[in-house]
Design an enzyme around this catalytic site. Sequence first.
Site, PDB file in Angstrom:
ATOM      1  N   ARG A  19      37.707  41.789  51.873  1.00 39.41           N
ATOM      2  CA  ARG A  19      37.641  42.750  50.850  1.00 39.41           C
ATOM      3  C   ARG A  19      36.270  42.382  50.062  1.00 39.41           C
ATOM      4  O   ARG A  19      35.477  43.147  49.920  1.00 39.41           O
ATOM      5  CB  ARG A  19      38.818  42.608  49.850  1.00 39.41           C
ATOM      6  CG  ARG A  19      39.011  43.844  48.873  1.00 39.41           C
ATOM      7  CD  ARG A  19      38.214  43.735  47.508  1.00 39.41           C
ATOM      8  NE  ARG A  19      38.517  42.468  46.859  1.00 39.41           N
ATOM      9  CZ  ARG A  19      37.752  42.109  45.955  1.00 39.41           C
ATOM     10  NH1 ARG A  19      36.738  42.680  45.321  1.00 39.41           N
ATOM     11  NH2 ARG A  19      38.068  40.843  45.429  1.00 39.41           N
ATOM     12  N   ASP A  20      36.332  41.154  49.348  1.00 36.26           N
ATOM     13  CA  ASP A  20      35.140  40.825  48.353  1.00 36.26           C
ATOM     14  C   ASP A  20      34.235  40.848  49.120  1.00 36.26           C
ATOM     15  O   ASP A  20      32.774  41.258  48.802  1.00 36.26           O
ATOM     16  CB  ASP A  20      35.721  39.628  47.721  1.00 36.26           C
ATOM     17  CG  ASP A  20      34.912  39.468  46.412  1.00 36.26           C
ATOM     18  OD1 ASP A  20      34.033  40.238  46.093  1.00 36.26           O
ATOM     19  OD2 ASP A  20      35.197  38.505  45.498  1.00 36.26           O
ATOM     20  N   HIS A 211      39.123  32.022  41.310  1.00 36.94           N
ATOM     21  CA  HIS A 211      38.171  33.162  42.264  1.00 36.94           C
ATOM     22  C   HIS A 211      36.792  32.874  41.636  1.00 36.94           C
ATOM     23  O   HIS A 211      36.374  33.296  40.770  1.00 36.94           O
ATOM     24  CB  HIS A 211      38.688  34.572  41.842  1.00 36.94           C
ATOM     25  CG  HIS A 211      37.785  35.442  42.854  1.00 36.94           C
ATOM     26  ND1 HIS A 211      38.536  36.212  43.743  1.00 36.94           N
ATOM     27  CD2 HIS A 211      36.527  35.879  42.461  1.00 36.94           C
ATOM     28  CE1 HIS A 211      37.397  37.300  43.991  1.00 36.94           C
ATOM     29  NE2 HIS A 211      36.625  36.902  43.557  1.00 36.94           N
ATOM     30  N   HIS A 213      32.827  32.684  42.786  1.00 34.72           N
ATOM     31  CA  HIS A 213      31.571  32.839  43.201  1.00 34.72           C
ATOM     32  C   HIS A 213      30.506  31.882  43.342  1.00 34.72           C
ATOM     33  O   HIS A 213      30.550  30.867  42.597  1.00 34.72           O
ATOM     34  CB  HIS A 213      30.758  34.082  42.898  1.00 34.72           C
ATOM     35  CG  HIS A 213      31.876  35.548  43.268  1.00 34.72           C
ATOM     36  ND1 HIS A 213      31.543  36.261  44.411  1.00 34.72           N
ATOM     37  CD2 HIS A 213      32.698  35.889  42.710  1.00 34.72           C
ATOM     38  CE1 HIS A 213      32.461  37.107  44.691  1.00 34.72           C
ATOM     39  NE2 HIS A 213      33.187  37.086  43.635  1.00 34.72           N
ATOM     40  N   CYS A 245      29.989  41.364  44.373  1.00 33.01           N
ATOM     41  CA  CYS A 245      30.591  42.476  44.132  1.00 33.01           C
ATOM     42  C   CYS A 245      29.425  43.514  43.672  1.00 33.01           C
ATOM     43  O   CYS A 245      28.492  43.050  42.937  1.00 33.01           O
ATOM     44  CB  CYS A 245      31.439  42.203  42.531  1.00 33.01           C
ATOM     45  SG  CYS A 245      31.837  43.801  41.810  1.00 33.01           S
TER      46      CYS A 245
END
Length: 311
Positions: A19-20, A211, A213, A245
């Site tokens: 997904r990400d 979460h 990055h 994103c």
Amino acid sequence: MPHRHGHAASIRIIEVGPRDGLQHETAIVSTEAKVSFVNALSRTGVTEIEAGSFVSPRAIPQLADSDEVFQRIQRMPGVVYSALVPNERGLERARAARVDKISVFAAASETFSRRNINCSIRESVERFKPVVSGAKRDGMAVRGYISTATHCPFEGPVRPSRVVEVMRQLLDLGVDEISLGETVGKAVPRHIRFLLDAVRPLTVPAAFSLHVHDTYGMAVANVLIAWEEYGIEAFDTSAGGLGGCPYAPGASGNAATEDVIYALKASGASVAGDEWMVVAAAKQMEGILNHTLPSRLSRVSHIHPSCEPVP
Ligand code: HMG
Ligand code: MG
């Protein structure tokens, strides 16, 4: 969740690469390749796989085929399959896809909320109300993301008190867990400590996932302090470090699953997932994307003797 050695691993790994990761790729990956990526990830022993996103296909064309991906994957017993859901329309799709868990996603900064989901934070919480109650009625678990938990790509640093405010509202809606999104990948352990000091009193450690990055190379450091100092036991990561994103300019992929598993295991933790099987899954996707993924483990060319923690 069964561990491959027969006992439950204490640290849960939420694999968000499908997904990400894939939402950030300019190339549209075929449904076939997504299905085989998810299937490869299912065999690695990770706890949960965020396998798609039921958002507007106009917003994220890369994941427009999530319905079909969910239909075609082979579900591994014990693995939780989840997807992003922004509204009731998304919930309908998630229900039809038989997802185990849905994720609503809010932000701690107004500009990011507006750019990402085209509404204010307050409006987003209102919109999630029927989504969360509908999902729970149907027996689906619900995760609540809070993006821009330390930094916003448009507004800069975000005060932990803003995160606390949004988190209270999401918990009031009845979400089962909170994922703290370090969307930009700028935070260092100092920022994560500020954040966790502020949000920790709101719920139990088991209800959090971090979460992060890895834009500035700090993701693994942040994971380690969140576990060692705060007892956080769930981490959102992506195989190969795939991702980002599209609404966060300049942000790169998530903490790489294999690097996080390695770092935690080498620190003495029991962690779901086999890092080398994750490397294999990442390499499979690397071949399809035709560019190198940033994880460190996938570049290790010599397997060094095992490193037990020094007492
Ligand atoms: P909108 O334009 O305000 O709403 O979008 P709308 O209801 O007017 O819908 C616009 C169009 O999308 C319409 O189609 C709808 O039918 C359609 P049109 O008439 O124009 O052809 N639509 C849908 N189609 C399929 N499924 C749906 C759906 N909903 C509407 N569920 C909306 C609002 C929220 C829908 C939109 O802005 C959107 O989809 N945004 C998603 C953005 C996104 O996915 N961002 C990335 C994920 S967040 C992230 O990556 C951060 C995270 O990783 C944590 C971190 O790192 O911080 C989670
Ligand atoms: Mg993200």
